[in-house]
Motif scaffolding. Structure first.
Motif, PDB file in Angstrom:
ATOM      1  N   LEU A   3       0.835  -1.194   0.000  1.00 64.68           N
ATOM      2  CA  LEU A   3       0.000   0.000   0.000  1.00 64.68           C
ATOM      3  C   LEU A   3       0.870   1.245   0.000  1.00 64.68           C
ATOM      4  CD1 LEU A   3      -2.847  -0.652   2.583  1.00 64.68           C
ATOM      5  CD2 LEU A   3      -3.011  -0.632   0.094  1.00 64.68           C
ATOM      6  N   SER A   4       0.476   2.229  -0.786  1.00 61.31           N
ATOM      7  CA  SER A   4       1.241   3.470  -0.865  1.00 61.31           C
ATOM      8  C   SER A   4       1.372   4.114   0.513  1.00 61.31           C
ATOM      9  CB  SER A   4       0.541   4.444  -1.806  1.00 61.31           C
ATOM     10  OG  SER A   4       0.465   3.883  -3.086  1.00 61.31           O
ATOM     11  N   ARG A   5       0.271   4.107   1.259  1.00 60.33           N
ATOM     12  CA  ARG A   5       0.309   4.744   2.579  1.00 60.33           C
ATOM     13  C   ARG A   5       1.304   4.036   3.504  1.00 60.33           C
ATOM     14  NH1 ARG A   5      -2.433   3.325   6.998  1.00 60.33           N
ATOM     15  NH2 ARG A   5      -3.831   2.013   5.789  1.00 60.33           N
ATOM     16  N   HIS A   6       1.327   2.709   3.406  1.00 59.59           N
ATOM     17  CA  HIS A   6       2.272   1.969   4.235  1.00 59.59           C
ATOM     18  C   HIS A   6       3.708   2.302   3.854  1.00 59.59           C
ATOM     19  CE1 HIS A   6      -0.915  -1.348   5.081  1.00 59.59           C
ATOM     20  NE2 HIS A   6      -1.102  -0.264   5.790  1.00 59.59           N
ATOM     21  N   ALA A   7       3.952   2.353   2.549  1.00 57.60           N
ATOM     22  CA  ALA A   7       5.302   2.658   2.073  1.00 57.60           C
ATOM     23  C   ALA A   7       5.735   4.024   2.602  1.00 57.60           C
ATOM     24  CB  ALA A   7       5.325   2.634   0.547  1.00 57.60           C
ATOM     25  N   ARG A  93       7.201   6.778  16.144  1.00 57.99           N
ATOM     26  CA  ARG A  93       6.339   5.819  16.834  1.00 57.99           C
ATOM     27  C   ARG A  93       4.903   5.877  16.282  1.00 57.99           C
ATOM     28  NH1 ARG A  93       1.876   5.722  20.805  1.00 57.99           N
ATOM     29  NH2 ARG A  93       2.091   3.747  21.880  1.00 57.99           N
ATOM     30  N   GLU A  94       4.407   7.077  16.003  1.00 55.41           N
ATOM     31  CA  GLU A  94       3.065   7.200  15.420  1.00 55.41           C
ATOM     32  C   GLU A  94       3.008   6.533  14.043  1.00 55.41           C
ATOM     33  OE1 GLU A  94      -0.150   7.920  16.182  1.00 55.41           O
ATOM     34  OE2 GLU A  94       0.918   7.767  18.090  1.00 55.41           O
ATOM     35  N   ARG A  97       3.129   2.879  14.537  1.00 52.79           N
ATOM     36  CA  ARG A  97       1.864   2.379  15.069  1.00 52.79           C
ATOM     37  C   ARG A  97       0.820   2.251  13.960  1.00 52.79           C
ATOM     38  NH1 ARG A  97      -2.403   2.576  19.116  1.00 52.79           N
ATOM     39  NH2 ARG A  97      -3.567   4.417  18.555  1.00 52.79           N
ATOM     40  N   SER A  98       0.891   3.159  12.981  1.00 54.73           N
ATOM     41  CA  SER A  98      -0.104   3.112  11.904  1.00 54.73           C
ATOM     42  C   SER A  98       0.208   1.983  10.926  1.00 54.73           C
ATOM     43  CB  SER A  98      -0.159   4.453  11.172  1.00 54.73           C
ATOM     44  OG  SER A  98       0.969   4.601  10.342  1.00 54.73           O
ATOM     45  N   ILE A  99       1.380   1.376  11.032  1.00 51.61           N
ATOM     46  CA  ILE A  99       1.718   0.243  10.172  1.00 51.61           C
ATOM     47  C   ILE A  99       2.164  -0.928  11.029  1.00 51.61           C
ATOM     48  CG2 ILE A  99       2.324   1.397   8.014  1.00 51.61           C
ATOM     49  CD1 ILE A  99       5.206   1.523   9.128  1.00 51.61           C
ATOM     50  N   ARG A 100       1.560  -0.987  12.214  1.00 58.54           N
ATOM     51  CA  ARG A 100       1.924  -1.987  13.201  1.00 58.54           C
ATOM     52  C   ARG A 100       2.010  -3.385  12.601  1.00 58.54           C
ATOM     53  NH1 ARG A 100       3.356  -5.199  15.630  1.00 58.54           N
ATOM     54  NH2 ARG A 100       2.984  -6.024  17.697  1.00 58.54           N
ATOM     55  N   GLU A 101       1.076  -3.710  11.730  1.00 54.56           N
ATOM     56  CA  GLU A 101       0.996  -5.081  11.222  1.00 54.56           C
ATOM     57  C   GLU A 101       2.087  -5.387  10.203  1.00 54.56           C
ATOM     58  OE1 GLU A 101      -0.828  -2.647  10.327  1.00 54.56           O
ATOM     59  OE2 GLU A 101      -1.041  -2.742   8.144  1.00 54.56           O
ATOM     60  N   TRP A 108       8.588  -3.275  16.340  1.00 52.63           N
ATOM     61  CA  TRP A 108       7.584  -2.393  16.954  1.00 52.63           C
ATOM     62  C   TRP A 108       7.862  -2.186  18.435  1.00 52.63           C
ATOM     63  CZ3 TRP A 108       4.369   1.280  17.574  1.00 52.63           C
ATOM     64  CH2 TRP A 108       3.471   1.272  18.629  1.00 52.63           C
ATOM     65  N   ASN A 112       8.442   1.284  20.280  1.00 57.33           N
ATOM     66  CA  ASN A 112       7.463   1.662  21.297  1.00 57.33           C
ATOM     67  C   ASN A 112       8.114   1.814  22.674  1.00 57.33           C
ATOM     68  OD1 ASN A 112       4.786   2.274  22.100  1.00 57.33           O
ATOM     69  ND2 ASN A 112       4.517   0.189  22.873  1.00 57.33           N
TER      70      ASN A 112
ATOM     71  N   SER B 235      -5.659   4.704  13.066  1.00 54.17           N
ATOM     72  CA  SER B 235      -4.927   4.368  14.282  1.00 54.17           C
ATOM     73  C   SER B 235      -5.500   5.042  15.525  1.00 54.17           C
ATOM     74  CB  SER B 235      -3.448   4.707  14.121  1.00 54.17           C
ATOM     75  OG  SER B 235      -3.292   6.082  13.885  1.00 54.17           O
ATOM     76  N   TYR B 240      -8.047  -0.159  17.337  1.00 52.09           N
ATOM     77  CA  TYR B 240      -7.034  -0.230  16.283  1.00 52.09           C
ATOM     78  C   TYR B 240      -6.044  -1.373  16.496  1.00 52.09           C
ATOM     79  CZ  TYR B 240      -3.339   1.012  13.061  1.00 52.09           C
ATOM     80  OH  TYR B 240      -2.406   0.972  12.061  1.00 52.09           O
ATOM     81  N   THR B 244      -4.990  -4.220  13.580  1.00 54.12           N
ATOM     82  CA  THR B 244      -3.648  -4.586  13.112  1.00 54.12           C
ATOM     83  C   THR B 244      -3.376  -6.051  13.435  1.00 54.12           C
ATOM     84  OG1 THR B 244      -2.529  -4.033  15.181  1.00 54.12           O
ATOM     85  CG2 THR B 244      -2.807  -2.254  13.613  1.00 54.12           C
ATOM     86  N   ARG B 248      -2.409  -8.943  10.710  1.00 50.44           N
ATOM     87  CA  ARG B 248      -1.167  -9.697  10.835  1.00 50.44           C
ATOM     88  C   ARG B 248      -1.428 -11.192  10.946  1.00 50.44           C
ATOM     89  NH1 ARG B 248       1.445  -8.612  15.717  1.00 50.44           N
ATOM     90  NH2 ARG B 248      -0.295  -7.192  16.002  1.00 50.44           N
ATOM     91  N   ASP B 259      -7.060   4.420   1.277  1.00 50.09           N
ATOM     92  CA  ASP B 259      -6.266   3.492   0.473  1.00 50.09           C
ATOM     93  C   ASP B 259      -7.085   2.831  -0.626  1.00 50.09           C
ATOM     94  OD1 ASP B 259      -4.008   3.836   2.108  1.00 50.09           O
ATOM     95  OD2 ASP B 259      -4.806   2.403   3.559  1.00 50.09           O
ATOM     96  N   ARG B 270      -4.720   1.388  -3.462  1.00 51.41           N
ATOM     97  CA  ARG B 270      -3.579   2.093  -4.049  1.00 51.41           C
ATOM     98  C   ARG B 270      -2.298   1.468  -3.525  1.00 51.41           C
ATOM     99  NH1 ARG B 270      -6.088   7.333  -5.148  1.00 51.41           N
ATOM    100  NH2 ARG B 270      -7.742   7.613  -3.619  1.00 51.41           N
ATOM    101  N   THR B 271      -1.465   1.001  -4.416  1.00 51.86           N
ATOM    102  CA  THR B 271      -0.204   0.407  -3.978  1.00 51.86           C
ATOM    103  C   THR B 271       0.955   1.115  -4.669  1.00 51.86           C
ATOM    104  OG1 THR B 271       0.195  -1.231  -5.716  1.00 51.86           O
ATOM    105  CG2 THR B 271      -1.433  -1.808  -4.039  1.00 51.86           C
ATOM    106  N   THR B 272       2.151   0.752  -4.260  1.00 49.24           N
ATOM    107  CA  THR B 272       3.348   1.359  -4.843  1.00 49.24           C
ATOM    108  C   THR B 272       3.514   0.934  -6.305  1.00 49.24           C
ATOM    109  OG1 THR B 272       4.633  -0.490  -3.965  1.00 49.24           O
ATOM    110  CG2 THR B 272       4.549   1.512  -2.645  1.00 49.24           C
TER     111      THR B 272
END
Lengths: 323, 506
Positions: A3-7, A93-94, A97-101, A108, A112, B235, B240, B244, B248, B259, B270-272
C-alpha cells in the motif's frame, strides 16, 4: 507490492529515527566540546547547530536567545519543535503504530519501548545533569532500531522503503553538517584546528574510522573528503547515497529507470568521481547546497513515484524544483 | 502454605464459577486452584504486573474516549483463568451455532429474501423498519451463502442456577478476539505451570479460520485466489490494535478508506505499483461511515461507491451491511421465536427475561418496579446508556421513566441477572467478581465456534457492568478437551487429567 500509505509511513519512520539519532549525536558533541570554550565561540557553535538541523527559523520563532540551555531544550524536549528528539521519536512511533501489522513484533516493541522510556524520563533534569547518558540512550536506541529492523524484518519492499528514507535523511544531514561546520574555515576566517576537526568527525560518529583511514593527517580536505566521499564509512554522504540508490533500484525492479533513480544516480556518479581538493578550491558550499537540494528533490520524486497517484504533471513540477 | 490467595474468600450467595454452593472446589477447577495455592499472595500480584508491562511494551491497548482526547490503556487481564468443562461447552457451542444460523437466515430473509418471518407474523414489520440498524440501502445486495454475520460475538451470562443465558447479540463489529489470543499468550508466559495443568483447547488458529471464512464468501467474480483486506477507521480508533492484530494474523493488508478507490464498480487499493483489485473487505467501520455516497456524506473514512460495487457483486463486505437490525435489543426478544420458525427447534440457550415497552401492559408493570429492573437503549452497545434499577438514583429512575414514556420503542427492560462470579485478584488475595462470556462465532463454509472467548470481569466490587469501556477487565478462558477415554470418573465429566509437572520456578 504494498500500500502506498504503508510505504510512505515506513519511509518517514526511517527518516524520523535517523533524525533523532543525528540530533542526539550532535548535541552530545557540541555540549562536551564547548565545556571549556569562551562564551562567544560557544554561542556561535550552538547557533550553527540550528543551521545544521535546518531549525533556525523555528528556533527564532520561540523568541529565545541562543544559549546552550535554550538550544538544548529546544532540540530535545520542546514539543512545539517538530525536529526535537521527542517529536522525532513520537512521530516515528506514530508512523510505526499506523503500520503496526507490517513491522516485526520485535521492531515495533523496540520503537514503542524507546518512546515509553522517553516519556517516563525527566528530560529537563536529564539535559541539566546527565546529558551524556541521555544522548547515549537516544543513540543506542536508534542503533537498536536499525539492528532490529535488519535482523527481524524480511528484506522486502517495506524494509527497502524504511531504509530509503533513513539513508536519504542521513545523506542530507551529513551534507549540511559538513557545509555548516566548514563555513568559517573555507572562507579563510579561521584555521581548522585539531579540536574542531575532531568535533566535526565525532558529530558523524566518524572519528575512529577516519583515524584508521588517515592516520595523523587531520587536514580539512581529508576530513571533508572522508565525510563526503568515503566509500566504506556508513555515515558518509556517498555511502548513504549508494545505499539509498540500491534500495531504490530494488523497489523499481529491472527495466526502465524511474525518475528518482535517474536523479540519485547522477548525484552518486558526481560524487564517485569527485576530488576533495578540487571541491575545496572551488565553491564547496555552493556544491553542497546544490547536492542537498537535489537530495530533497529525490525525496519528493520518491513521494510522487510511490506514494501519490502518479501523474505526469506532478512529476514535472517536482523536477522543476530541482532547477 | 499459611497465607493463601483464597483466604477469606466468600461466595456471598452468588453462583460461583469455582466453588459449589457447599464451598467445595468444582471438579474442573481442582488443578488450577491447587496450582494457584502454591503461589504466595505477593507472587500473583507480581506476575500480573509483569503481564501489564508486557502488554504496554507490545502496545496491546485500547483507547478510552472522553478523557484527554483519547488515552491508550492496557486492557486489564486477571490472571486467574476461567475454566469451562467440555460437556458444558458442548451445550454452549450447539446453542451458539443454532442462534447464529437463525440470525443469518433472518437477515438474509429480510434483505435478500421474501421477508417470510415478517409475512408469517413472527416479527412485526413496524419493529423491523423502526430499528436504527435497519438499512434500506442493503436491500438486494447479495451475500454469498447468506453468511451475513461472518463474525458474531454473542454475550452470555450465567444466572443464580448457573444456566447460560444470552445477554445480547453483537452482529456488527464485535471486538475482543485479539484479547482472547493475547490473554492466552500472556498466560502461557506468566503462569506456565498453572496453564500446563489442564488440557486446554487452543485458540490461536483464529486468524486462519477467519481468513478461510472471508475467502469463502468472496464474490464469484473473484476467481480462485480472492484478495482480502481489513478496513480500519485508522490508528485513533479504540480497537485499532485489534485491527492490526487481525491483519497480521491473516497476513492481509490493513487498509484505511483513503487506500481504497472505486472505479467502474470495482474496488481497488492504491499500492506502490498502481491499483490492485480487492474482493473481500472485512470492515471494522460502522455502516453509516462506509460509503459517503449512500450514508453520511460527511464521512472522511468511507469509500465513495463501495455500496454500488457490493450491489454489482464485485466485492463482499463482511459483516454485511444492515446487521444492526438483528442485534437491536428489542428484536433480540424475538430470537427464540425465530429459532423455532426457521429451524423448528427450541432455543438451546435461553434469553434473559425481557419486557417490550411499547406493549402498554408490560410498560405499566415495568414502570411500577423500575428500581428492580435493568433498562437498556435498544441500539447501543458497550454498556452505554445502561440503567441498573437497584443501584440507580431516584433521579436517574425518574429520567429513565420519562425517556421510556417518550420513546417506548427505544428501550427494553430486563430482570436483573445475578451474574455468576469468579475469583479475581484484588490486592494480594482473591475476591468474587461478576463475569460474562463473549464467545466468537464464524460463519464460513460451516459455522464455527472458537473454543474460548472473552471472559469479561467487572473489577469494581458488586458491579454488574463488564464492558471494557466501563472499567471492566478480562480473563483467559479455558475450554477443556473432551475426555475421550471415558474412564471410571463418575463425577460430572470434569475432564481433568493428572499431570505431575514440576511447577515452574515457584
Amino acid at each position: 507490492m504494498m500500500l502506498s500509505r504503508h510505504a510512505e509511513s515506513l519511509f518517514w519512520t526511517g527518516r524520523h529515527v535517523e533524525r533523532a539519532g543525528d540530533t542526539a549525536r550532535m548535541l552530545d558533541v557540541t555540549y562536551h566540546a564547548l565545556l571549556e570554550s569562551p562564551h562567544a565561540e560557544a554561542q556561535r557553535t550552538w547557533s550553527e547547530l540550528l543551521d545544521v538541523l535546518s531549525l533556525r527559523p523555528a528556533f527564532e520563532a520561540t523568541d529565545d536567545h541562543v544559549s546552550a540551555r535554550s538550544v538544548t531544550r529546544f532540540l530535545v524536549l520542546d514539543p512545539t519543535n517538530p525536529g526535537a528528539i521527542v517529536s522525532s521519536v513520537g512521530r516515528a512511533r506514530e508512523n510505526a503504530r499506523s503500520i503496526r501489522e507490517l513491522l516485526s513484533t520485535e521492531l515495533w516493541e523496540t520503537i514503542n519501548t524507546f518512546w515509553l522510556e522517553l516519556m517516563e524520563l525527566d528530560l529537563a533534569a536529564g539535559i541539566e545533569h546527565q546529558p551524556y547518558e541521555l544522548y547515549r540512550l537516544v543513540k543506542r536506541r536508534t542503533q537498536e532500531i536499525a539492528g532490529t529492523a535488519a535482523e527481524t524484518m524480511p528484506h522486502d519492499d517495506g524494509w527497502r522503503f524504511l531504509l530509503l528514507g533513513w539513508m536519504l535523511e542521513r545523506a542530507m544531514i551529513v551534507c549540511r553538517l559538513i557545509n555548516v561546520r566548514t563555513m568559517r574555515y573555507t572562507s579563510g576566517e579561521d584555521e581548522l584546528d585539531f579540536y574542531r576537526a575532531v568535533e566535526l568527525l565525532k558529530s558523524a560518529s566518524a572519528l575512529e574510522a577516519f583515524r584508521k583511514t588517515y592516520p595523523g593527517a587531520m587536514t580539512l580536505h581529508n576530513v571533508v573528503g572522508f565525510l563526503l566521499l568515503s566509500p566504506t564509512f556508513p555515515r558518509s554522504v556517498l555511502y548513504s547515497i549508494r545505499a539509498a540508490e540500491a534500495r531504490l533500484g530494488q523497489l523499481v525492479g529491472p527495466g526502465a529507470l524511474a525518475r528518482p533513480q535517474r536523479v540519485l544516480g547522477r548525484l552518486r556518479a558526481d560524487l564517485d568521481f569527485a576530488d576533495p581538493i578540487e571541491l575545496l578550491n572551488g565553491d564547496l558550499h555552493a556544491a553542497l547546497d546544490d547536492l542537498e537540494a537535489h537530495l530533497r528533490g529525490v525525496a519528493d520524486l520518491v513521494a510522487v513515484q510511490f506514494f501519490r497517484n502518479v501523474d505526469e504533471l506532478s512529476f514535472l513540477h517536482a523536477v522543476e524544483h530541482l532547477g | 502454605m499459611a497465607a493463601d490467595v483464597f483466604r477469606g474468600y466468600s461466595q456471598q450467595g452468588f453462583f460461583d464459577e469455582v466453588f459449589g454452593a457447599d464451598g467445595t472446589v468444582r471438579g474442573h477447577y481442582e488443578d488450577v486452584v491447587a496450582r494457584l495455592r502454591m503461589l504466595s499472595p505477593g507472587e500473583l500480584g507480581r506476575r500480573e504486573r509483569l503481564r501489564d508491562d508486557a502488554f504496554r511494551t507490545a502496545g496491546i491497548t485500547f483507547t478510552v474516549y472522553g478523557e484527554d482526547e483519547g488515552v491508550e490503556r492496557t486492557f486489564p487481564m486477571d490472571l486467574v483463568p476461567r475454566v469451562i468443562p467440555a460437556d458444558e461447552w458442548a451445550v454452549v457451542e450447539a446453542g451458539l451455532i443454532q442462534r447464529v444460523t437463525t440470525l443469518n437466515m433472518f437477515l438474509d430473509d429480510l434483505y435478500a429474501g421474501e421477508r417470510a418471518a415478517v409475512r408469517d407474523g413472527i416479527v412485526p414489520w413496524w419493529l423491523v423498519s423502526s430499528s436504527a440498524g435497519f438499512c434500506r440501502e442493503a436491500f438486494g445486495i447479495p451475500v454469498p451463502y447468506g453468511a451475513r454475520c461472518l463474525v458474531a460475538g454473542i454475550d452470555l451470562v450465567r444466572d443464580v442456577e448457573g444456566t447460560y443465558r444470552v445477554l445480547e447479540d453483537n452482529l456488527r463489529n464485535p471486538s475482543g478476539i485479539s484479547y482472547v489470543l493475547e490473554n492466552r499468550a500472556a498466560m502461557t508466559r506468566v503462569l506456565p505451570h498453572v496453564f500446563g495443568s489442564l488440557p486446554v483447547r487452543p485458540v490461536d488458529h483464529y486468524g486462519m479460520s477467519l481468513l478461510a471464512a472471508l475467502r469463502h464468501v468472496a464474490p464469484p467474480s473473484a476467481g480462485s485466489d480472492p484478495t482480502v483486506v481489513v478496513l480500519t477507521p485508522g490508528s485513533y480508533n479504540s480497537a485499532y490494535f485489534e485491527h492490526t492484530f487481525l491483519a497480521r494474523q491473516m497476513g492481509v493488508e490493513l487498509v484505511e478508506g483513503r487506500d481504497l478507490v472505486v472505479d467502474d464498480q470495482v474496488v481497488s487499493m492504491r499500492t506502490t505499483r498502481g491499483l490492485e483489485r480487492v474482493d473481500v473487505i472485512y470492515r471494522r467501520i460502522d455502516d453509516e461511515f462506509l460509503d459517503p455516497v449512500v450514508f453520511r456524506n460527511d464521512s472522511m473514512i468511507g469509500i465513495p461507491g463501495m455500496m454500488a460495487a457490493a450491489r454489482a457483486g464485485n466485492v463482499t463486505i463482511a459483516n454485511a451491511v444492515g446487521n444492526g437490525v438483528a442485534d437491536d435489543k428489542a428484536v433480540y426478544a424475538f430470537v427464540p421465536a425465530l429459532i423455532e420458525y426457521y429451524l423448528g427447534e427450541t432455543a438451546i440457550l435461553p434469553n434473559c427475561t425481557t419486557y417490550l415497552l411499547w406493549d402498554a401492559d408490560q410498560r405499566e408493570d415495568v414502570l411500577a418496579r423500575l428500581d428492580q429492573l435493568v433498562v437498556k437503549p435498544v441500539a447501543e452497545s458497550g454498556g452505554y446508556g445502561l440503567v441498573i434499577g437497584p443501584v440507580a438514583s431516584d433521579e436517574t429512575l425518574a429520567t429513565t421513566a420519562e425517556l421510556i414514556a417518550a420513546n417506548p420503542r427505544g428501550y427494553i427492560a430486563q430482570e436483573v441477572v445475578s451474574l455468576s462470579r469468579h475469583p479475581t485478584l484484588v490486592g494480594d488475595r482473591l475476591e468474587g467478581r461478576h463475569v460474562d462470556l463473549r464467545p466468537f462465532v464464524l460463519s464460513g463454509e460451516r459455522i464455527e465456534v472458537i473454543p474460548g472467548g472473552l471472559t469479561r470481569v467487572a473489577l469494581r466490587p458488586g458491579s454488574l457492568v463488564v464492558n471494557s469501556s466501563q472499567g471492566g477487565g478480562s480473563k483467559d478462558t479455558w475450554i477443556l478437551e473432551a475426555d475421550d477415554d471415558k474412564d471410571d470418573g463418575e463425577d460430572d465429566g470434569d475432564g481433568h487429567v493428572e499431570r505431575h509437572d514440576e511447577p515452574d520456578g515457584a
